[in-house]
Scaffold this motif. Sequence first.
Motif, PDB file in Angstrom:
ATOM      1  N   GLY A  12      37.067  10.210  -0.345  1.00 48.70           N
ATOM      2  CA  GLY A  12      37.445   8.920   0.214  1.00 48.70           C
ATOM      3  C   GLY A  12      36.196   8.092   0.420  1.00 48.70           C
ATOM      4  O   GLY A  12      35.107   8.626   0.678  1.00 48.70           O
ATOM      5  N   ALA A  13      36.333   6.778   0.279  1.00 48.74           N
ATOM      6  CA  ALA A  13      35.190   5.901   0.477  1.00 48.74           C
ATOM      7  C   ALA A  13      34.764   5.935   1.947  1.00 48.74           C
ATOM      8  O   ALA A  13      35.516   6.363   2.818  1.00 48.74           O
ATOM      9  CB  ALA A  13      35.545   4.474   0.061  1.00 48.74           C
ATOM     10  N   GLY A  68      30.737   8.605  10.146  1.00 44.37           N
ATOM     11  CA  GLY A  68      31.179   9.247   8.923  1.00 44.37           C
ATOM     12  C   GLY A  68      30.187  10.285   8.435  1.00 44.37           C
ATOM     13  O   GLY A  68      28.989  10.214   8.709  1.00 44.37           O
ATOM     14  N   SER A  69      30.702  11.257   7.713  1.00 47.49           N
ATOM     15  CA  SER A  69      29.839  12.321   7.195  1.00 47.49           C
ATOM     16  C   SER A  69      28.902  11.775   6.123  1.00 47.49           C
ATOM     17  O   SER A  69      29.293  10.966   5.278  1.00 47.49           O
ATOM     18  CB  SER A  69      30.704  13.440   6.602  1.00 47.49           C
ATOM     19  OG  SER A  69      29.894  14.432   6.010  1.00 47.49           O
ATOM     20  N   THR A  70      27.651  12.219   6.178  1.00 46.08           N
ATOM     21  CA  THR A  70      26.659  11.799   5.181  1.00 46.08           C
ATOM     22  C   THR A  70      26.210  12.956   4.314  1.00 46.08           C
ATOM     23  O   THR A  70      25.298  12.819   3.509  1.00 46.08           O
ATOM     24  CB  THR A  70      25.428  11.188   5.874  1.00 46.08           C
ATOM     25  OG1 THR A  70      24.851  12.161   6.754  1.00 46.08           O
ATOM     26  CG2 THR A  70      25.813   9.937   6.660  1.00 46.08           C
ATOM     27  N   ARG A  71      26.835  14.116   4.488  1.00 44.71           N
ATOM     28  CA  ARG A  71      26.459  15.273   3.681  1.00 44.71           C
ATOM     29  C   ARG A  71      27.714  16.050   3.303  1.00 44.71           C
ATOM     30  O   ARG A  71      28.768  15.924   3.940  1.00 44.71           O
ATOM     31  CB  ARG A  71      25.502  16.179   4.458  1.00 44.71           C
ATOM     32  CG  ARG A  71      26.115  16.727   5.737  1.00 44.71           C
ATOM     33  CD  ARG A  71      25.208  17.725   6.405  1.00 44.71           C
ATOM     34  NE  ARG A  71      25.912  18.383   7.510  1.00 44.71           N
ATOM     35  CZ  ARG A  71      25.581  19.564   8.003  1.00 44.71           C
ATOM     36  NH1 ARG A  71      24.572  20.228   7.482  1.00 44.71           N
ATOM     37  NH2 ARG A  71      26.254  20.085   9.008  1.00 44.71           N
ATOM     38  N   PHE A  72      27.561  16.855   2.281  1.00 37.80           N
ATOM     39  CA  PHE A  72      28.663  17.701   1.847  1.00 37.80           C
ATOM     40  C   PHE A  72      28.882  18.817   2.865  1.00 37.80           C
ATOM     41  O   PHE A  72      27.937  19.449   3.324  1.00 37.80           O
ATOM     42  CB  PHE A  72      28.341  18.301   0.476  1.00 37.80           C
ATOM     43  CG  PHE A  72      29.300  19.375   0.045  1.00 37.80           C
ATOM     44  CD1 PHE A  72      30.515  19.045  -0.521  1.00 37.80           C
ATOM     45  CD2 PHE A  72      28.983  20.722   0.206  1.00 37.80           C
ATOM     46  CE1 PHE A  72      31.400  20.032  -0.915  1.00 37.80           C
ATOM     47  CE2 PHE A  72      29.853  21.713  -0.190  1.00 37.80           C
ATOM     48  CZ  PHE A  72      31.067  21.360  -0.759  1.00 37.80           C
ATOM     49  N   ASP A  95      34.401  18.686   1.915  1.00 33.90           N
ATOM     50  CA  ASP A  95      34.368  17.289   2.348  1.00 33.90           C
ATOM     51  C   ASP A  95      33.212  16.599   1.638  1.00 33.90           C
ATOM     52  O   ASP A  95      32.041  16.883   1.900  1.00 33.90           O
ATOM     53  CB  ASP A  95      34.178  17.238   3.863  1.00 33.90           C
ATOM     54  CG  ASP A  95      34.228  15.816   4.409  1.00 33.90           C
ATOM     55  OD1 ASP A  95      34.519  14.891   3.621  1.00 33.90           O
ATOM     56  OD2 ASP A  95      33.965  15.622   5.607  1.00 33.90           O
ATOM     57  N   TYR A  96      33.557  15.686   0.715  1.00 33.07           N
ATOM     58  CA  TYR A  96      32.549  14.971  -0.067  1.00 33.07           C
ATOM     59  C   TYR A  96      32.249  13.627   0.587  1.00 33.07           C
ATOM     60  O   TYR A  96      33.164  12.828   0.790  1.00 33.07           O
ATOM     61  CB  TYR A  96      33.025  14.769  -1.508  1.00 33.07           C
ATOM     62  CG  TYR A  96      33.090  16.049  -2.293  1.00 33.07           C
ATOM     63  CD1 TYR A  96      32.037  16.441  -3.102  1.00 33.07           C
ATOM     64  CD2 TYR A  96      34.195  16.888  -2.199  1.00 33.07           C
ATOM     65  CE1 TYR A  96      32.084  17.634  -3.800  1.00 33.07           C
ATOM     66  CE2 TYR A  96      34.251  18.086  -2.896  1.00 33.07           C
ATOM     67  CZ  TYR A  96      33.185  18.455  -3.704  1.00 33.07           C
ATOM     68  OH  TYR A  96      33.228  19.646  -4.388  1.00 33.07           O
ATOM     69  N   PRO A  97      30.972  13.369   0.949  1.00 34.44           N
ATOM     70  CA  PRO A  97      30.630  12.105   1.613  1.00 34.44           C
ATOM     71  C   PRO A  97      31.018  10.900   0.776  1.00 34.44           C
ATOM     72  O   PRO A  97      30.813  10.871  -0.441  1.00 34.44           O
ATOM     73  CB  PRO A  97      29.103  12.186   1.781  1.00 34.44           C
ATOM     74  CG  PRO A  97      28.767  13.630   1.642  1.00 34.44           C
ATOM     75  CD  PRO A  97      29.792  14.215   0.721  1.00 34.44           C
ATOM     76  N   GLY A  98      31.567   9.879   1.439  1.00 28.41           N
ATOM     77  CA  GLY A  98      31.955   8.664   0.726  1.00 28.41           C
ATOM     78  C   GLY A  98      30.786   7.998   0.025  1.00 28.41           C
ATOM     79  O   GLY A  98      30.943   7.441  -1.069  1.00 28.41           O
ATOM     80  N   ARG A  99      29.605   8.077   0.626  1.00 31.06           N
ATOM     81  CA  ARG A  99      28.453   7.392   0.032  1.00 31.06           C
ATOM     82  C   ARG A  99      28.049   8.013  -1.303  1.00 31.06           C
ATOM     83  O   ARG A  99      27.386   7.359  -2.106  1.00 31.06           O
ATOM     84  CB  ARG A  99      27.270   7.383   1.003  1.00 31.06           C
ATOM     85  CG  ARG A  99      26.715   8.752   1.348  1.00 31.06           C
ATOM     86  CD  ARG A  99      25.594   8.625   2.390  1.00 31.06           C
ATOM     87  NE  ARG A  99      24.530   7.772   1.919  1.00 31.06           N
ATOM     88  CZ  ARG A  99      23.510   8.208   1.182  1.00 31.06           C
ATOM     89  NH1 ARG A  99      23.450   9.481   0.847  1.00 31.06           N
ATOM     90  NH2 ARG A  99      22.571   7.380   0.787  1.00 31.06           N
ATOM     91  N   TRP A 100      28.424   9.272  -1.563  1.00 36.64           N
ATOM     92  CA  TRP A 100      28.116   9.872  -2.863  1.00 36.64           C
ATOM     93  C   TRP A 100      28.792   9.115  -3.994  1.00 36.64           C
ATOM     94  O   TRP A 100      28.353   9.173  -5.133  1.00 36.64           O
ATOM     95  CB  TRP A 100      28.570  11.332  -2.878  1.00 36.64           C
ATOM     96  CG  TRP A 100      27.592  12.260  -2.232  1.00 36.64           C
ATOM     97  CD1 TRP A 100      26.492  11.930  -1.495  1.00 36.64           C
ATOM     98  CD2 TRP A 100      27.638  13.684  -2.263  1.00 36.64           C
ATOM     99  NE1 TRP A 100      25.855  13.061  -1.061  1.00 36.64           N
ATOM    100  CE2 TRP A 100      26.534  14.153  -1.510  1.00 36.64           C
ATOM    101  CE3 TRP A 100      28.500  14.605  -2.832  1.00 36.64           C
ATOM    102  CZ2 TRP A 100      26.275  15.512  -1.329  1.00 36.64           C
ATOM    103  CZ3 TRP A 100      28.243  15.963  -2.651  1.00 36.64           C
ATOM    104  CH2 TRP A 100      27.151  16.415  -1.910  1.00 36.64           C
ATOM    105  N   TRP A 101      29.887   8.440  -3.679  1.00 37.87           N
ATOM    106  CA  TRP A 101      30.633   7.714  -4.693  1.00 37.87           C
ATOM    107  C   TRP A 101      30.295   6.235  -4.696  1.00 37.87           C
ATOM    108  O   TRP A 101      30.896   5.465  -5.442  1.00 37.87           O
ATOM    109  CB  TRP A 101      32.134   7.915  -4.478  1.00 37.87           C
ATOM    110  CG  TRP A 101      32.466   9.369  -4.445  1.00 37.87           C
ATOM    111  CD1 TRP A 101      32.508  10.169  -3.342  1.00 37.87           C
ATOM    112  CD2 TRP A 101      32.728  10.218  -5.562  1.00 37.87           C
ATOM    113  NE1 TRP A 101      32.782  11.463  -3.711  1.00 37.87           N
ATOM    114  CE2 TRP A 101      32.928  11.525  -5.069  1.00 37.87           C
ATOM    115  CE3 TRP A 101      32.832  10.005  -6.940  1.00 37.87           C
ATOM    116  CZ2 TRP A 101      33.207  12.608  -5.891  1.00 37.87           C
ATOM    117  CZ3 TRP A 101      33.118  11.082  -7.752  1.00 37.87           C
ATOM    118  CH2 TRP A 101      33.295  12.363  -7.239  1.00 37.87           C
TER     119      TRP A 101
END
Length: 360
Positions: A12-13, A68-72, A95-101
């Motif tokens: 998710g973003a 929000g989470s900033t790491r995996f 849980d994949y951080p939104g900023r990765w996308w």
Amino acid sequence: MPPLDLHVAVFGASGAGKTVLLAAFYRAQTQPSFQQEYAYKIQAVNKAQGNRLLGRFYRLEEGTFPDGSTRFDEIEFDFFPRDLPEPAVRIHWYDYPGRWWEEEPVDADEREAMREGLLRLGMSQVGILLADGAKYRSEGTGYMRWLFEHFADECDRLRRTSAAAGEEVSFPREWILALSKADLFPPEYSARDFEREVCRDADDQLAKLCAVLRAEHAFGHRFMLLSSVAAPPDAQVDPKTSLGVRTLAPAVLVSTVEGAVREAQASRKEKSAKETFFQGLRDLMQFVDSVDDFLPKRYQIVSKILRFVSIKDFASTRVDRLKRMREDAIRRGDTFKAVLTGMVAALRDDEGLRAYHQNQ
């Protein structure tokens, strides 16, 4: 017997609500009232992670939303039947951080963390794409089209860059499209309504996303409404009121079984073109002892699931009968059947029927 392992990847973003969802998911299912109603509870395998999730939830009660989470993150949850000591199911939550996308890695360490985290995709039976309900409410269909286009482009970019580096990324083939912050919508709004709007107004973008993921049935099939907290206008946030949180794990379970059926049907040359999902599941049951021979590794747990939950349970068994089966399994100490039938029953109660919809 060790617990069944279910692997789910959540995307998710930034700001979509993944961090709040995870805290609400954990808190809701650790409570005695939940255990009494659903006959199972969850526990974080890592105590420190469980304490962090509870801390986030209690800060929500004070009106403070977590950053929000900033790491995996990989968090493991064990599901225990009421009054039985052994866990039946273990869910691995990626849980994949939104900023990765949305942004490039800031340094070599984050680039390596991203590489290692994304390799876990190949282990996941189910992916969840979380759409921001607040943005959808304010921006309408344009937001959903953007979300699908953006996610498709980033998945395509990831596949190409990984292939160039000699590492093939494998995406989940089964997906759930979930709408967060569903408390912002009218009480009568359901996952079926969400499905109708998305399939009507963003079908081209959905088709593109399925093509990028190389999975024809990836999107446009399962829909969820999720509200981690209730936040009515001009009222205090109520973190104890949620929607769909208790339905999430059962939806992952059923999606995993459906994915295995599709794999099994695709591998059988003699199948009929008109064969339905439940016909495929019935055939799968007939040779469940040998199903592991042709199912991909991430779906091999289905042979174990189908030894404890019959096709009728997935197809049409009434909620009251499922609950009787669940209680009987608890009395007999049948850990697996107690949790699995409890999960299937959760999809059939009032909340499950509003929060989860599959259109095939």
